[in-house]
Motif scaffolding. Structure first.
Motif, mmCIF file in Angstrom:
data_model
loop_
_atom_site.group_PDB
_atom_site.id
_atom_site.type_symbol
_atom_site.label_atom_id
_atom_site.label_comp_id
_atom_site.label_asym_id
_atom_site.label_seq_id
_atom_site.Cartn_x
_atom_site.Cartn_y
_atom_site.Cartn_z
ATOM 1 N N LEU A 266 17.145 -42.083 -13.244
ATOM 2 C CA LEU A 266 17.367 -42.610 -14.583
ATOM 3 C C LEU A 266 18.574 -41.886 -15.162
ATOM 4 O O LEU A 266 18.519 -40.690 -15.447
ATOM 5 N N ALA A 267 19.683 -42.604 -15.301
ATOM 6 C CA ALA A 267 20.940 -42.023 -15.763
ATOM 7 C C ALA A 267 21.166 -42.366 -17.228
ATOM 8 O O ALA A 267 21.166 -43.546 -17.597
ATOM 9 N N ALA A 268 21.347 -41.336 -18.063
ATOM 10 C CA ALA A 268 21.505 -41.538 -19.506
ATOM 11 C C ALA A 268 20.480 -42.552 -20.007
ATOM 12 O O ALA A 268 20.832 -43.552 -20.626
ATOM 13 N N PRO A 269 19.189 -42.302 -19.749
ATOM 14 C CA PRO A 269 18.179 -43.347 -19.950
ATOM 15 C C PRO A 269 17.862 -43.643 -21.410
ATOM 16 O O PRO A 269 17.664 -42.741 -22.218
ATOM 17 N N VAL A 270 17.833 -44.928 -21.723
ATOM 18 C CA VAL A 270 17.368 -45.409 -23.018
ATOM 19 C C VAL A 270 15.962 -45.960 -22.794
ATOM 20 O O VAL A 270 15.799 -47.090 -22.341
ATOM 21 N N LEU A 271 14.957 -45.140 -23.092
ATOM 22 C CA LEU A 271 13.578 -45.529 -22.815
ATOM 23 C C LEU A 271 12.818 -45.934 -24.059
ATOM 24 O O LEU A 271 11.698 -46.426 -23.975
ATOM 25 N N GLY B 183 13.555 -48.189 -27.465
ATOM 26 C CA GLY B 183 14.523 -49.060 -28.114
ATOM 27 C C GLY B 183 14.818 -48.701 -29.555
ATOM 28 O O GLY B 183 15.969 -48.713 -29.987
ATOM 29 N N ARG B 184 13.803 -48.343 -30.335
ATOM 30 C CA ARG B 184 14.021 -48.038 -31.754
ATOM 31 C C ARG B 184 14.906 -46.806 -31.927
ATOM 32 O O ARG B 184 15.818 -46.788 -32.763
ATOM 33 N N ALA B 185 14.640 -45.770 -31.141
ATOM 34 C CA ALA B 185 15.449 -44.560 -31.249
ATOM 35 C C ALA B 185 16.893 -44.835 -30.851
ATOM 36 O O ALA B 185 17.834 -44.332 -31.475
ATOM 37 N N ALA B 186 17.081 -45.647 -29.813
ATOM 38 C CA ALA B 186 18.436 -45.953 -29.356
ATOM 39 C C ALA B 186 19.206 -46.764 -30.394
ATOM 40 O O ALA B 186 20.392 -46.507 -30.651
ATOM 41 N N LEU B 187 18.545 -47.735 -31.006
ATOM 42 C CA LEU B 187 19.217 -48.526 -32.034
ATOM 43 C C LEU B 187 19.529 -47.678 -33.258
ATOM 44 O O LEU B 187 20.557 -47.861 -33.913
ATOM 45 N N GLY B 188 18.639 -46.727 -33.569
ATOM 46 C CA GLY B 188 18.908 -45.831 -34.690
ATOM 47 C C GLY B 188 20.127 -44.974 -34.437
ATOM 48 O O GLY B 188 20.985 -44.799 -35.321
ATOM 49 N N ALA B 189 20.252 -44.446 -33.211
ATOM 50 C CA ALA B 189 21.427 -43.654 -32.856
ATOM 51 C C ALA B 189 22.683 -44.510 -32.879
ATOM 52 O O ALA B 189 23.748 -44.075 -33.331
ATOM 53 N N ALA B 190 22.568 -45.738 -32.397
ATOM 54 C CA ALA B 190 23.718 -46.651 -32.396
ATOM 55 C C ALA B 190 24.153 -46.974 -33.815
ATOM 56 O O ALA B 190 25.348 -47.093 -34.106
ATOM 57 N N LEU C 276 20.552 -47.880 -2.121
ATOM 58 C CA LEU C 276 20.477 -47.626 -3.557
ATOM 59 C C LEU C 276 20.768 -48.924 -4.302
ATOM 60 O O LEU C 276 21.760 -49.603 -4.010
ATOM 61 N N LEU C 277 19.922 -49.258 -5.268
ATOM 62 C CA LEU C 277 20.126 -50.436 -6.109
ATOM 63 C C LEU C 277 20.390 -49.966 -7.527
ATOM 64 O O LEU C 277 19.528 -49.358 -8.167
ATOM 65 N N PHE C 278 21.602 -50.234 -8.019
ATOM 66 C CA PHE C 278 22.022 -49.804 -9.350
ATOM 67 C C PHE C 278 21.765 -50.916 -10.374
ATOM 68 O O PHE C 278 22.084 -52.081 -10.134
ATOM 69 N N VAL C 279 21.231 -50.516 -11.529
ATOM 70 C CA VAL C 279 20.872 -51.459 -12.590
ATOM 71 C C VAL C 279 21.600 -51.040 -13.869
ATOM 72 O O VAL C 279 21.339 -49.955 -14.405
ATOM 73 N N PRO C 280 22.517 -51.858 -14.380
ATOM 74 C CA PRO C 280 23.311 -51.469 -15.554
ATOM 75 C C PRO C 280 22.545 -51.654 -16.855
ATOM 76 O O PRO C 280 21.524 -52.342 -16.920
ATOM 77 N N GLY C 281 23.081 -51.039 -17.902
ATOM 78 C CA GLY C 281 22.502 -51.161 -19.233
ATOM 79 C C GLY C 281 23.126 -52.286 -20.032
ATOM 80 O O GLY C 281 23.878 -53.123 -19.502
ATOM 81 N N VAL D 58 18.222 -47.074 -9.282
ATOM 82 C CA VAL D 58 19.039 -46.242 -10.170
ATOM 83 C C VAL D 58 19.368 -47.066 -11.416
ATOM 84 O O VAL D 58 20.106 -48.047 -11.329
ATOM 85 N N GLY D 59 18.831 -46.667 -12.557
ATOM 86 C CA GLY D 59 19.079 -47.392 -13.796
ATOM 87 C C GLY D 59 19.905 -46.576 -14.757
ATOM 88 O O GLY D 59 19.706 -45.358 -14.896
ATOM 89 N N HIS D 60 20.842 -47.231 -15.444
ATOM 90 C CA HIS D 60 21.696 -46.562 -16.416
ATOM 91 C C HIS D 60 21.445 -47.129 -17.803
ATOM 92 O O HIS D 60 21.390 -48.348 -17.986
ATOM 93 N N GLY D 61 21.299 -46.257 -18.811
ATOM 94 C CA GLY D 61 21.092 -46.723 -20.173
ATOM 95 C C GLY D 61 19.801 -47.510 -20.286
ATOM 96 O O GLY D 61 18.730 -47.077 -19.847
ATOM 97 N N VAL D 62 19.881 -48.701 -20.868
ATOM 98 C CA VAL D 62 18.715 -49.581 -20.937
ATOM 99 C C VAL D 62 18.294 -50.012 -19.531
ATOM 100 O O VAL D 62 17.130 -50.334 -19.288
ATOM 101 N N GLY D 63 19.230 -49.992 -18.587
ATOM 102 C CA GLY D 63 18.870 -50.269 -17.200
ATOM 103 C C GLY D 63 17.841 -49.293 -16.664
ATOM 104 O O GLY D 63 17.063 -49.622 -15.772
ATOM 105 N N ALA D 64 17.805 -48.073 -17.216
ATOM 106 C CA ALA D 64 16.779 -47.107 -16.822
ATOM 107 C C ALA D 64 15.403 -47.563 -17.304
ATOM 108 O O ALA D 64 14.395 -47.362 -16.616
#
Length: 258
Positions: free
Chosen positions: A119-124, A126-133, A36-41, A96-102
């Motif tokens: 895809l864990a808690a995937p941010v797929l 960008g505009r929607a994620a920045l709006g939520a942030a 398993l290769l994990f990719v952080p956000g 395995v990607g988390h957040g933007v890592g997904a």
């Protein structure tokens, strides 16, 4: 045609090489399961998986690796790094990607024939994620709209006030503004090579990724999300971190058996 264009750009404008940080935990004995290769956000590094998930994955018989993002990069460069590291592993890997890592993993899947993907808690998007942030953390998010860095808050990442949360937040780094620009302007990921099985996991209480976003992400891969109520965005650092990673591994064992 889209895949050919990406390869042509890689040839004419190659991604600069860097020294990559890859952390690992290996099983004893190694029974030949796919690694398993994990990719952080954003803001996270390989350390976020070393805290709990890497060792636990190894204890269940799978080799586990985690890749830190390069300091100066873009979505294209991050996906390139994932493909290069995965290609260097001894067996066909599970990404395995988390957040933007997904999102990085989604792009890497168009270039690397993964055994499976999570895809864990995937941010797929960008505009929607920045709006939520912007709604949940305006002071930490506004600089990203003007060329500065995004600063994530404890409230965005965790449910409640878990022990150690402040220490984790202090370890977060500011991603380069070029990363945000690439998130907002990059085309959607191409179809995965070989159509690997994919699982979307997340929490309906995530303050970064909405339930609708989880449903859309899972539907893209022909399924429904696996949900963990009461947890925040950083599933791998929450007090209940074992539940999602065990569910991921249980799903993977079934997929491998099938």
């Amino acid at each position: 045609m889209k895949l050919e264009l990406v390869r042509f750009k890689d040839w004419t404008d190659p991604v600069p090489s860097v020294r990559r940080e890859v952390l690992s935990a290996l099983p004893h004995p190694d029974d030949g399961q796919p690694p398993l290769l994990f990719v952080p956000g954003l803001g996270h590094g390989a350390w976020a998986f070393r805290e709990h998930w890497l060792g636990h994955v190894a204890s269940r018989g799978f080799a586990a690796y985690a890749l830190s993002p390069r300091e100066q990069g873009s979505l294209r460069a991050y996906a390139h790094d994932v493909v290069q590291v995965a290609a260097g592993l001894p067996r066909q890997a599970v990404l395995v990607g988390h957040g933007v890592g997904a999102l990085v993993v989604a792009h890497a899947l168009a270039r690397y024939p993964a055994r499976a993907a999570v895809l864990a808690a995937p941010v797929l998007h960008g505009r929607a994620a920045l709006g939520a942030a912007l709604r949940t953390n305006p002071l930490g998010t506004l600089p990203a709209f003007f060329g500065g860095g995004l600063r994530l808050s404890r409230r965005q990442l965790f449910a409640g006030d878990p022990p150690g949360a402040d220490a984790y937040v202090e370890r977060l780094t500011r991603a380069p503004s070029a990363v945000y620009r690439s998130l907002l302007t990059a085309p959607g990921p191409a179809d995965p090579v070989g159509a690997p099985p994919a699982l979307v996991v997340g929490s309906p209480d995530d303050r970064i990724v909405t339930r609708k976003a989880l449903d859309r992400a899972a539907a893209r891969f022909g399924g429904a999300p696996l949900l963990f109520p009461g947890m925040g965005h950083d599933l791998m650092l929450e007090p209940g971190w074992q539940e999602p990673i065990d569910a991921i591994l249980d799903w993977l064992v079934k997929e491998l058996a099938g």
